[in-house]
Design an enzyme around this catalytic site. Structure first.
Site, PDB file in Angstrom:
ATOM      1  N   SER A 139     -29.702  40.017 -51.335  1.00  0.00           N
ATOM      2  CA  SER A 139     -29.105  38.629 -51.022  1.00  0.00           C
ATOM      3  C   SER A 139     -30.349  37.447 -50.843  1.00  0.00           C
ATOM      4  O   SER A 139     -30.199  36.449 -51.556  1.00  0.00           O
ATOM      5  CB  SER A 139     -28.369  38.769 -49.821  1.00  0.00           C
ATOM      6  OG  SER A 139     -27.104  39.541 -50.065  1.00  0.00           O
ATOM      7  N   ALA A 199     -33.134  37.337 -52.418  1.00  0.00           N
ATOM      8  CA  ALA A 199     -33.394  37.042 -53.687  1.00  0.00           C
ATOM      9  C   ALA A 199     -32.726  36.464 -54.657  1.00  0.00           C
ATOM     10  O   ALA A 199     -32.778  35.337 -55.397  1.00  0.00           O
ATOM     11  CB  ALA A 199     -33.869  38.470 -54.471  1.00  0.00           C
ATOM     12  N   GLU A 200     -31.381  36.629 -54.311  1.00  0.00           N
ATOM     13  CA  GLU A 200     -30.102  35.877 -55.144  1.00  0.00           C
ATOM     14  C   GLU A 200     -30.100  34.551 -54.830  1.00  0.00           C
ATOM     15  O   GLU A 200     -30.027  33.613 -55.591  1.00  0.00           O
ATOM     16  CB  GLU A 200     -28.890  36.783 -55.063  1.00  0.00           C
ATOM     17  CG  GLU A 200     -29.015  38.019 -55.444  1.00  0.00           C
ATOM     18  CD  GLU A 200     -27.814  39.141 -55.072  1.00  0.00           C
ATOM     19  OE1 GLU A 200     -27.850  40.199 -55.600  1.00  0.00           O
ATOM     20  OE2 GLU A 200     -27.252  38.695 -54.058  1.00  0.00           O
ATOM     21  N   GLN A 201     -30.049  34.357 -53.478  1.00  0.00           N
ATOM     22  CA  GLN A 201     -29.954  32.828 -53.135  1.00  0.00           C
ATOM     23  C   GLN A 201     -31.266  32.022 -53.448  1.00  0.00           C
ATOM     24  O   GLN A 201     -31.211  30.958 -53.876  1.00  0.00           O
ATOM     25  CB  GLN A 201     -29.659  33.082 -51.528  1.00  0.00           C
ATOM     26  CG  GLN A 201     -28.373  33.324 -51.085  1.00  0.00           C
ATOM     27  CD  GLN A 201     -27.937  32.928 -49.784  1.00  0.00           C
ATOM     28  OE1 GLN A 201     -28.292  31.970 -49.268  1.00  0.00           O
ATOM     29  NE2 GLN A 201     -26.959  33.734 -49.174  1.00  0.00           N
ATOM     30  N   VAL A 212     -24.814  34.117 -57.779  1.00  0.00           N
ATOM     31  CA  VAL A 212     -25.512  33.097 -57.582  1.00  0.00           C
ATOM     32  C   VAL A 212     -26.441  33.018 -58.890  1.00  0.00           C
ATOM     33  O   VAL A 212     -26.736  31.935 -59.243  1.00  0.00           O
ATOM     34  CB  VAL A 212     -26.281  32.943 -56.284  1.00  0.00           C
ATOM     35  CG1 VAL A 212     -27.447  31.917 -56.571  1.00  0.00           C
ATOM     36  CG2 VAL A 212     -25.479  32.954 -55.110  1.00  0.00           C
ATOM     37  N   PHE A 235     -16.986  32.403 -49.030  1.00  0.00           N
ATOM     38  CA  PHE A 235     -17.282  32.345 -50.340  1.00  0.00           C
ATOM     39  C   PHE A 235     -18.156  32.844 -50.911  1.00  0.00           C
ATOM     40  O   PHE A 235     -19.334  33.115 -50.337  1.00  0.00           O
ATOM     41  CB  PHE A 235     -17.583  30.705 -50.350  1.00  0.00           C
ATOM     42  CG  PHE A 235     -17.761  30.183 -51.710  1.00  0.00           C
ATOM     43  CD1 PHE A 235     -16.801  29.859 -52.574  1.00  0.00           C
ATOM     44  CD2 PHE A 235     -19.275  30.018 -52.324  1.00  0.00           C
ATOM     45  CE1 PHE A 235     -16.956  29.164 -53.971  1.00  0.00           C
ATOM     46  CE2 PHE A 235     -19.408  29.605 -53.517  1.00  0.00           C
ATOM     47  CZ  PHE A 235     -18.314  29.306 -54.487  1.00  0.00           C
ATOM     48  N   HIS A 271     -20.384  39.943 -46.972  1.00  0.00           N
ATOM     49  CA  HIS A 271     -21.434  39.296 -47.720  1.00  0.00           C
ATOM     50  C   HIS A 271     -21.493  37.963 -46.801  1.00  0.00           C
ATOM     51  O   HIS A 271     -20.873  37.392 -46.095  1.00  0.00           O
ATOM     52  CB  HIS A 271     -20.447  38.549 -49.123  1.00  0.00           C
ATOM     53  CG  HIS A 271     -20.687  39.505 -50.272  1.00  0.00           C
ATOM     54  ND1 HIS A 271     -21.649  39.539 -51.131  1.00  0.00           N
ATOM     55  CD2 HIS A 271     -19.987  40.851 -50.428  1.00  0.00           C
ATOM     56  CE1 HIS A 271     -21.314  40.508 -52.039  1.00  0.00           C
ATOM     57  NE2 HIS A 271     -20.722  41.253 -51.782  1.00  0.00           N
ATOM     58  N   PRO A 272     -22.646  37.610 -47.031  1.00  0.00           N
ATOM     59  CA  PRO A 272     -23.396  36.328 -46.124  1.00  0.00           C
ATOM     60  C   PRO A 272     -22.549  35.087 -46.530  1.00  0.00           C
ATOM     61  O   PRO A 272     -22.556  35.140 -47.760  1.00  0.00           O
ATOM     62  CB  PRO A 272     -24.725  36.711 -46.200  1.00  0.00           C
ATOM     63  CG  PRO A 272     -25.140  37.125 -47.618  1.00  0.00           C
ATOM     64  CD  PRO A 272     -23.855  38.064 -47.806  1.00  0.00           C
TER      65      PRO A 272
END
Length: 466
Positions: free
Chosen positions: A382, A384-386, A421, A417, A365-366
């Protein structure tokens, strides 16, 4: 490939809104089974007499013989019970499950059904047991039933119900392409669709509990009042829930007896005293459901080949296609064609993996608002989620704060972490950073794994229709 064909999920926790005509809260559907003259009888070419659903306790088939008492009970249904029910129900929409050979022996009753505007669905060629019938025999009888039904009534049946069916019955009925609905199911309080080859078949389920057959079964109804109480309790529950269908099963020779018919009359009065009650035939319900909820096909996870499955779902757990590969090898079925169902299968593989494998998923995961995001090197999920929490539009100060927290977290726990989101905004994410930095490593590892699973669920909800 292990596959389980039964659908144990159905419409799920929130059934679709029925939108019954006129805003009705409930659709009440009365079925009158017309079987008299189509039952097992050596006169009909059968090997023995009938032994099912009569007043004779412990009745047994008589091989090679006529059973005079049994025959006369069935004759009562045609001669007296039918006409009593016809007088009572002539002003209501009713669906008749008509055994084709029984209808052929009942021209006056058929005319009365048609004069009342009742739907006449097919109840098979003869009212016999098909559980051991060869597939070709059952198919031939189905074709013959449709043909005879059309001869007798003038039109082919739009609905089918065998009743004493085999595992092949629904498929064979669907393959005819003949029926607006098939009723050989007791699986729901609402219609539902099944896919059988190229056929999308609507199922309008029937009932064996709100059914007068229980006057002729052990631990069934032994008085009309019991039937009435059960019908009223069923009605009350479905009416309170709203948007449901209530099926009532009747037989001329059973409810047509005077001591039982009164219970049916009282129930009809009870139901009609409520607002928002739609009495309908099964064909009317089928037509309404088809218009309101037409079937839509999609690529079902449980029916995909391994390569297609991994290609579609290999990124649900970030950069971990091995999880999808493992899930494809599980016993999948219709229950896994929803977001929650497929999520469970994927999580089983993730949860059963070793510590190193699960840690590798975490490390895939980033960082939130980290260097990969700045370089636009995140996966589309990721990204779109952020963006959903505004992490793609941070001020320089906000970005510096996130990067500082990322570094502190990674230094303390040894993995990035991770948080779902889509459940948060920028302030709540920062608050979670602070709170979770106080955890011990074991607790935080468990929390990070929960968050990975939560992220996967959000992704699946965006990929599947339900």
């Amino acid at each position: 490939m292990q596959r389980y064909p039964r659908d144990m999920t159905g419409h799920g926790a929130e059934p679709p809104a029925a939108h019954w005509p006129g805003g009705a809260r409930i659709a009440v559907q009365i079925v009158l089974n017309y079987e008299e003259g189509g039952e097992n009888n050596i006169l009909h070419g059968d090997a023995a007499s009938e032994a099912f659903l009569s007043e004779i306790v412990g009745a047994a088939a008589w091989p090679g013989q006529r059973h005079w008492n049994m025959e006369s009970i069935y004759e009562y249904g045609a001669r007296a019970g039918f006409w009593r029910l016809h007088r009572m129900l002539a002003d209501l929409p009713v669906t008749v499950y008509g055994v084709a050979t029984a209808l052929a022996r009942a021209p006056e009753q058929v005319a009365a059904m048609q004069d009342a505007g009742w739907e006449i669905a097919s109840h098979g060629l003869k009212w016999i047991e098909y559980k051991d019938a060869p597939e070709d025999v059952e198919r031939a009888d189905m074709i013959a039933a449709i043909s005879l039904h059309k001869e007798v009534t003038g039109t082919p049946p739009r609905g089918w119900y065998t009743g004493r069916c085999s595992v092949n019955t629904v498929r064979l009925a669907a393959e005819t392409g003949q029926f607006a609905y098939v009723a050989d199911s007791y699986a729901d309080d609402l219609p539902y669709w099944v896919e059988i080859g190229r056929h999308d078949q609507l199922i309008v389920p029937y009932t064996l509990d709100a059914n007068d057959m229980r006057f002729a079964t052990p631990q069934g109804f032994n008085a009309g009042a019991q039937f009435l109480d059960y019908l009223k309790a069923s009605f009350d529950t479905l009416y309170r829930e709203g948007g449901r269908m209530m099926s009532i099963g009747l037989h001329c020779r059973l409810i047509g007896r005077p001591g039982r018919a009164e219970a049916l009359r009282q129930f009809i009065d009870y139901a009609q005293a409520h607002d928002g009650v739609w009495f309908a035939t099964r064909a009317q319900i089928a037509d309404h459901w088809t218009a309101q909820h037409p079937h839509q096909r999609f690529a079902r996870p449980s029916q995909m080949g391994r390569d297609a499955f991994v290609a579609a779902y290999g990124g649900v757990f970030e950069h971990s296609p091995w999880i999808a590969a493992g899930a494809h090898g599980l016993e999948l079925g219709p229950a896994h064609d929803t977001a929650i169902g497929l999520h469970n299968a994927l999580c089983r593989v993730f949860r059963s993996a070793g510590d190193d494998a699960r840690l590798a998923v975490l490390n895939a995961h980033p960082d939130l608002a980290g260097k990969l995001a700045a370089a636009k090197r995140l996966t589309s999920d990721s990204t779109a989620e952020q963006a959903s929490a505004g992490l793609d539009a941070l001020t320089d100060a906000e970005r510096a704060a996130f990067q500082a927290q990322n570094a502190a977290y990674l230094d303390r726990f040894g993995f990035p972490f991770i948080i779902a989101v889509r459940d948060h905004d920028k302030p709540s994410i920062m608050a979670a950073f602070g709170a979770r930095l106080q955890n011990d490593r074991a607790s935080e590892l468990a929390e990070a794994c929960r968050q990975v699973e939560r992220i996967a669920l959000h992704r699946l909800r965006g990929m599947l229709p339900r």
